[in-house]
Write a protein that holds these residues in place. Sequence first.
Motif, short mmCIF file in Angstrom:
data_model
loop_
_atom_site.label_atom_id
_atom_site.label_comp_id
_atom_site.label_asym_id
_atom_site.label_seq_id
_atom_site.Cartn_x
_atom_site.Cartn_y
_atom_site.Cartn_z
N PRO A 470 0.81 -1.24 0.00
CA PRO A 470 0.00 0.00 0.00
C PRO A 470 0.84 1.27 0.00
O PRO A 470 0.48 2.25 -0.66
CB PRO A 470 -0.83 -0.12 1.28
N LEU A 471 1.96 1.29 0.76
CA LEU A 471 2.79 2.49 0.79
C LEU A 471 3.34 2.82 -0.59
O LEU A 471 3.49 3.98 -0.98
CB LEU A 471 3.94 2.32 1.80
N SER A 472 3.66 1.77 -1.33
CA SER A 472 4.15 1.96 -2.70
C SER A 472 3.07 2.57 -3.56
O SER A 472 3.33 3.46 -4.38
CB SER A 472 4.55 0.61 -3.28
N GLN A 473 1.86 2.11 -3.42
CA GLN A 473 0.75 2.64 -4.19
C GLN A 473 0.52 4.12 -3.87
O GLN A 473 0.28 4.93 -4.77
CB GLN A 473 -0.52 1.84 -3.90
N ILE A 474 0.63 4.47 -2.58
CA ILE A 474 0.44 5.87 -2.18
C ILE A 474 1.53 6.74 -2.80
O ILE A 474 1.25 7.82 -3.35
CB ILE A 474 0.45 5.99 -0.65
N ALA A 475 2.79 6.28 -2.74
CA ALA A 475 3.90 7.05 -3.31
C ALA A 475 3.70 7.24 -4.81
O ALA A 475 3.93 8.33 -5.36
CB ALA A 475 5.23 6.35 -3.04
N ASP A 476 3.26 6.19 -5.51
CA ASP A 476 3.02 6.29 -6.95
C ASP A 476 1.94 7.33 -7.25
O ASP A 476 2.10 8.17 -8.15
CB ASP A 476 2.60 4.93 -7.52
N ASN A 477 0.84 7.26 -6.51
CA ASN A 477 -0.29 8.16 -6.78
C ASN A 477 0.06 9.62 -6.49
O ASN A 477 -0.31 10.52 -7.25
CB ASN A 477 -1.51 7.73 -5.95
N ALA A 479 3.13 10.94 -6.45
CA ALA A 479 4.13 11.39 -7.41
C ALA A 479 3.51 11.72 -8.76
O ALA A 479 3.99 12.60 -9.47
CB ALA A 479 5.21 10.31 -7.58
N ARG A 480 2.44 11.04 -9.10
CA ARG A 480 1.79 11.30 -10.39
C ARG A 480 1.27 12.73 -10.46
O ARG A 480 1.26 13.34 -11.53
CB ARG A 480 0.64 10.32 -10.62
N LEU A 481 0.86 13.29 -9.31
CA LEU A 481 0.39 14.66 -9.30
C LEU A 481 1.49 15.66 -9.67
O LEU A 481 1.21 16.76 -10.13
CB LEU A 481 -0.18 15.02 -7.93
N THR A 482 2.75 15.27 -9.45
CA THR A 482 3.86 16.16 -9.74
C THR A 482 4.45 15.93 -11.13
O THR A 482 5.35 16.64 -11.55
CB THR A 482 5.00 15.96 -8.72
N ALA A 483 3.92 14.93 -11.87
CA ALA A 483 4.53 14.53 -13.12
C ALA A 483 4.62 15.66 -14.12
O ALA A 483 5.60 15.80 -14.86
CB ALA A 483 3.75 13.36 -13.74
N ALA A 484 3.60 16.50 -14.17
CA ALA A 484 3.55 17.55 -15.18
C ALA A 484 4.49 18.71 -14.89
O ALA A 484 4.74 19.53 -15.77
CB ALA A 484 2.12 18.08 -15.32
N VAL A 485 5.02 18.80 -13.67
CA VAL A 485 5.89 19.93 -13.34
C VAL A 485 7.29 19.47 -12.96
O VAL A 485 8.08 20.25 -12.46
CB VAL A 485 5.28 20.76 -12.18
#
Length: 486
Positions: A470-477, A479-485
């Motif tokens: 689950p912690l990995s899933q949280i980190a992925d999600n 980090a995706r918010l920062t992908a565009a910047v």
Amino acid sequence: MDAATAGALVAFALVVIDFVVRVLAVILIPKNRRPQTALAWLLAIFFIPYFGIAAFLLLGTYRLPKRRREKQLEINRYILDTTEGFDRVAAEAPWPEWLGPIVELNRTLGAMPMVGGNSSTLYQDDAVSLAAMIDEIERATTTVHVEFYILALDDTTRPFFDALAAAIRRGVTVRVLLDHLGTWQYKGFRPAKRALRRMGAHWHLMLPFQPLLGRIQRPDLRNHRKLLIVDGVVAFTGSQNIIDPGYEKRGNARRGLQWKDFMVRFEGPVVAGIDALFVTDWYAETNELLAREAAPARPTGAGGLDCQVVPSGPGFAGENNLRLFNSLVYAAQRKIILVSPYFVPDDSMLYAITTAAQSGIEVQLFVSEIGDQFFVYHAQRSYYETLLRAGVRIFLFESPTILHAKHFTIDDDVSVIGSSNMDMRSFSLDFEISVMVWGGTFLTRLRAIEDSYRQHSRELTLEEWLARPPLSQIADNVARLTAAVQ
């Protein structure tokens, strides 16, 4: 006015300012931006307002300074004018029907023409490609043009610098460009500058960020290209920087990380196109527009490859590399193999790839099992579920190697190699080079390299991916918010 009233007025003013800033952000930030990029900035401003606003003012536009943009327009015109006379491939060349429009698209966006009669050598071992580059420098008789995102002097790269110095002593003109912040972070940066000064090379920093000298611009706009052109007859390009494969960092050494790159040595008319790109970058940094220098009488191997150099970066109005990549993915009929160390696609590329896979086209993606950049690594992983559900096969290259190669192949027809990652940074923020190659021999050799990657990779399944912690899933999600910047 008593202290309580003054405090209340100050608090009220701050609330009003905060409200106005948020409203203005909603109105202004989405203008001419991808929705996902705008959303990322809005989230930053809404959740961490002062930091978010400061970051947006510093990093929120990928436009170059006005004078730099004017020079880039001159450069784009120069590319078109100086490559107009290149010998093109014959109109009746046996290309796939869909390739002609893509060649014309590239040309319209500011690329070189497609040129025939080229030959190539492919390298997938960093030590071997570095030795090949050194060998060409040692054979130079007139000019050596060096342009790398990272150009550091260390025990591994010392022979490269020694070869440059020896060339200068022979009377060869050596010009060097290195990205300022790209190299600055490594301990070999200052030794490299000292060595270049001692040997008498003509060298300059690309996109220097030096506020004390009045050189201020968005610091994360970088020149990510990797080019070496010798005597105007041989050119190298690809993913390799001039630095030790462990990238001089203690953390990398502790983890045993080693970078695995891919480079190509070209001969033929395409070399002039690659050199024209160096000339334009040289002009951007120095205001010196180099005259086209006569190539020496030196035997070169004739070949049957058609090649087109496609430059991209914030100096171009369109995202040239993204348009090229998407066009090729949509044109594929049978097989697509993608190799990228940082795979963070925008919506258009994600749709293109998943649409291809859902249409029954075999799509394979090679990425590294581990990452060297936390946010990019986790943002990349956030796309795996969508890709796997669409039918994309994902191969994870075995740790502790970082597969840093950047290339892809379409059917049995077209290959693209160069410096560009398949991420939003390479599409919008970095100056890149891509070379599109039509020719079965080149693709066959590149497919053999892709097969070697597969032998050192394991295939990721959807079941395995959905069962990650689950912690990995949280980190992925997150980090995706920062992908565009990023």
